[in-house]
Motif scaffolding. Structure first.
Motif, PDB file in Angstrom:
ATOM      1  N   ARG A  73      24.635  48.157  65.016  1.00  0.00           N
ATOM      2  CA  ARG A  73      24.997  48.492  63.641  1.00  0.00           C
ATOM      3  C   ARG A  73      26.181  47.638  63.203  1.00  0.00           C
ATOM      4  O   ARG A  73      27.294  48.108  63.057  1.00  0.00           O
ATOM      5  CB  ARG A  73      25.347  49.979  63.560  1.00  0.00           C
ATOM      6  N   LEU A  74      25.921  46.355  63.017  1.00  0.00           N
ATOM      7  CA  LEU A  74      26.972  45.427  62.612  1.00  0.00           C
ATOM      8  C   LEU A  74      27.082  45.459  61.084  1.00  0.00           C
ATOM      9  O   LEU A  74      26.196  45.019  60.376  1.00  0.00           O
ATOM     10  CB  LEU A  74      26.652  44.017  63.096  1.00  0.00           C
ATOM     11  N   ILE A  75      28.188  46.005  60.598  1.00  0.00           N
ATOM     12  CA  ILE A  75      28.435  46.139  59.168  1.00  0.00           C
ATOM     13  C   ILE A  75      29.634  45.278  58.818  1.00  0.00           C
ATOM     14  O   ILE A  75      30.608  45.221  59.565  1.00  0.00           O
ATOM     15  CB  ILE A  75      28.761  47.613  58.808  1.00  0.00           C
ATOM     16  N   THR A  76      29.572  44.604  57.675  1.00  0.00           N
ATOM     17  CA  THR A  76      30.696  43.796  57.221  1.00  0.00           C
ATOM     18  C   THR A  76      31.254  44.374  55.926  1.00  0.00           C
ATOM     19  O   THR A  76      30.559  45.083  55.199  1.00  0.00           O
ATOM     20  CB  THR A  76      30.292  42.328  57.011  1.00  0.00           C
ATOM     21  N   TYR A  77      32.505  44.059  55.647  1.00  0.00           N
ATOM     22  CA  TYR A  77      33.221  44.618  54.501  1.00  0.00           C
ATOM     23  C   TYR A  77      33.810  43.512  53.643  1.00  0.00           C
ATOM     24  O   TYR A  77      34.252  42.484  54.170  1.00  0.00           O
ATOM     25  CB  TYR A  77      34.361  45.524  54.987  1.00  0.00           C
ATOM     26  N   GLU A  78      33.818  43.747  52.339  1.00  0.00           N
ATOM     27  CA  GLU A  78      34.448  42.828  51.389  1.00  0.00           C
ATOM     28  C   GLU A  78      35.155  43.647  50.323  1.00  0.00           C
ATOM     29  O   GLU A  78      34.686  44.709  49.922  1.00  0.00           O
ATOM     30  CB  GLU A  78      33.414  41.921  50.737  1.00  0.00           C
ATOM     31  N   VAL A  79      36.284  43.119  49.837  1.00  0.00           N
ATOM     32  CA  VAL A  79      37.037  43.774  48.772  1.00  0.00           C
ATOM     33  C   VAL A  79      36.430  43.385  47.431  1.00  0.00           C
ATOM     34  O   VAL A  79      36.083  42.217  47.218  1.00  0.00           O
ATOM     35  CB  VAL A  79      38.525  43.356  48.808  1.00  0.00           C
ATOM     36  N   GLN A  80      36.297  44.350  46.545  1.00  0.00           N
ATOM     37  CA  GLN A  80      35.855  44.103  45.176  1.00  0.00           C
ATOM     38  C   GLN A  80      37.078  43.687  44.358  1.00  0.00           C
ATOM     39  O   GLN A  80      37.686  44.492  43.660  1.00  0.00           O
ATOM     40  CB  GLN A  80      35.204  45.363  44.593  1.00  0.00           C
ATOM     41  N   ASP A  81      37.451  42.415  44.489  1.00  0.00           N
ATOM     42  CA  ASP A  81      38.672  41.899  43.875  1.00  0.00           C
ATOM     43  C   ASP A  81      38.768  42.186  42.382  1.00  0.00           C
ATOM     44  O   ASP A  81      39.805  42.620  41.899  1.00  0.00           O
ATOM     45  CB  ASP A  81      38.784  40.384  44.068  1.00  0.00           C
ATOM     46  N   HIS A  82      37.692  41.903  41.664  1.00  0.00           N
ATOM     47  CA  HIS A  82      37.749  42.042  40.207  1.00  0.00           C
ATOM     48  C   HIS A  82      38.121  43.460  39.787  1.00  0.00           C
ATOM     49  O   HIS A  82      38.955  43.654  38.909  1.00  0.00           O
ATOM     50  CB  HIS A  82      36.426  41.604  39.576  1.00  0.00           C
ATOM     51  N   LEU A  83      37.542  44.440  40.425  1.00  0.00           N
ATOM     52  CA  LEU A  83      37.818  45.838  40.070  1.00  0.00           C
ATOM     53  C   LEU A  83      39.224  46.247  40.511  1.00  0.00           C
ATOM     54  O   LEU A  83      39.976  46.834  39.728  1.00  0.00           O
ATOM     55  CB  LEU A  83      36.774  46.760  40.694  1.00  0.00           C
ATOM     56  N   LEU A  84      39.582  45.935  41.742  1.00  0.00           N
ATOM     57  CA  LEU A  84      40.914  46.287  42.242  1.00  0.00           C
ATOM     58  C   LEU A  84      42.002  45.641  41.396  1.00  0.00           C
ATOM     59  O   LEU A  84      42.965  46.301  40.988  1.00  0.00           O
ATOM     60  CB  LEU A  84      41.068  45.878  43.707  1.00  0.00           C
ATOM     61  N   LEU A  85      41.872  44.360  41.106  1.00  0.00           N
ATOM     62  CA  LEU A  85      42.893  43.668  40.323  1.00  0.00           C
ATOM     63  C   LEU A  85      42.978  44.213  38.902  1.00  0.00           C
ATOM     64  O   LEU A  85      44.075  44.354  38.346  1.00  0.00           O
ATOM     65  CB  LEU A  85      42.637  42.162  40.339  1.00  0.00           C
ATOM     66  N   ALA A  86      41.840  44.536  38.304  1.00  0.00           N
ATOM     67  CA  ALA A  86      41.851  45.117  36.958  1.00  0.00           C
ATOM     68  C   ALA A  86      42.574  46.461  36.965  1.00  0.00           C
ATOM     69  O   ALA A  86      43.379  46.743  36.069  1.00  0.00           O
ATOM     70  CB  ALA A  86      40.423  45.272  36.439  1.00  0.00           C
ATOM     71  N   HIS A  87      42.307  47.281  37.969  1.00  0.00           N
ATOM     72  CA  HIS A  87      42.957  48.588  38.051  1.00  0.00           C
ATOM     73  C   HIS A  87      44.444  48.456  38.370  1.00  0.00           C
ATOM     74  O   HIS A  87      45.262  49.238  37.869  1.00  0.00           O
ATOM     75  CB  HIS A  87      42.253  49.465  39.079  1.00  0.00           C
ATOM     76  N   LEU A  88      44.814  47.471  39.187  1.00  0.00           N
ATOM     77  CA  LEU A  88      46.236  47.233  39.461  1.00  0.00           C
ATOM     78  C   LEU A  88      46.967  46.808  38.189  1.00  0.00           C
ATOM     79  O   LEU A  88      48.117  47.195  37.964  1.00  0.00           O
ATOM     80  CB  LEU A  88      46.411  46.186  40.559  1.00  0.00           C
ATOM     81  N   GLU A  89      46.309  46.039  37.342  1.00  0.00           N
ATOM     82  CA  GLU A  89      46.920  45.651  36.068  1.00  0.00           C
ATOM     83  C   GLU A  89      47.191  46.878  35.196  1.00  0.00           C
ATOM     84  O   GLU A  89      48.236  46.969  34.553  1.00  0.00           O
ATOM     85  CB  GLU A  89      46.022  44.662  35.322  1.00  0.00           C
ATOM     86  N   VAL A  90      46.254  47.820  35.186  1.00  0.00           N
ATOM     87  CA  VAL A  90      46.458  49.049  34.426  1.00  0.00           C
ATOM     88  C   VAL A  90      47.623  49.841  35.017  1.00  0.00           C
ATOM     89  O   VAL A  90      48.456  50.384  34.288  1.00  0.00           O
ATOM     90  CB  VAL A  90      45.172  49.910  34.382  1.00  0.00           C
TER      91      VAL A  90
END
Length: 105
Positions: A73-90
């Protein structure tokens, strides 16, 4: 506090969460094993952080191969940059007292 600002705040509430986000931004497509080894985190702590970030919508979880060709069960992860950065701006706008409402909650 706007909902998106609250979500961003929860994503960066601990140094461990920040470390995991930073690692995944630098090494997208990493496995939990790679993350835990590189950041010296125990499995349960990492699982909790990954689950929390996924629930907040800031992680994409990708099986490496189609189900029929996977071994284990090899699972990989990635950050959803666009959403995180937009929410950090708010969040930052909220902290400045100037919530622009540019990102909908």
């Amino acid at each position: 506090m706007p909902l998106s600002a609250n979500r961003a705040h929860r994503a960066i509430a601990t140094t461990t969460q920040i470390d995991v986000i930073r690692y995944l931004r630098r090494f997208p497509g990493s496995t939990a094993h790679q993350i835990s080894q590189s950041l010296d985190l125990d499995t349960e702590t990492l699982r909790s952080v990954l689950r929390g970030l996924e629930r907040l919508g800031y992680l994409t979880i990708n099986p490496d191969l189609p189900r029929g060709r996977r071994q284990g069960r090899l699972i990989t992860y990635e950050v959803q940059d666009h959403l995180l950065l937009a929410h950090l701006e708010v969040l930052f706008a909220y902290l400045r007292g100037a919530h622009s409402g540019a990102v909908k909650d």
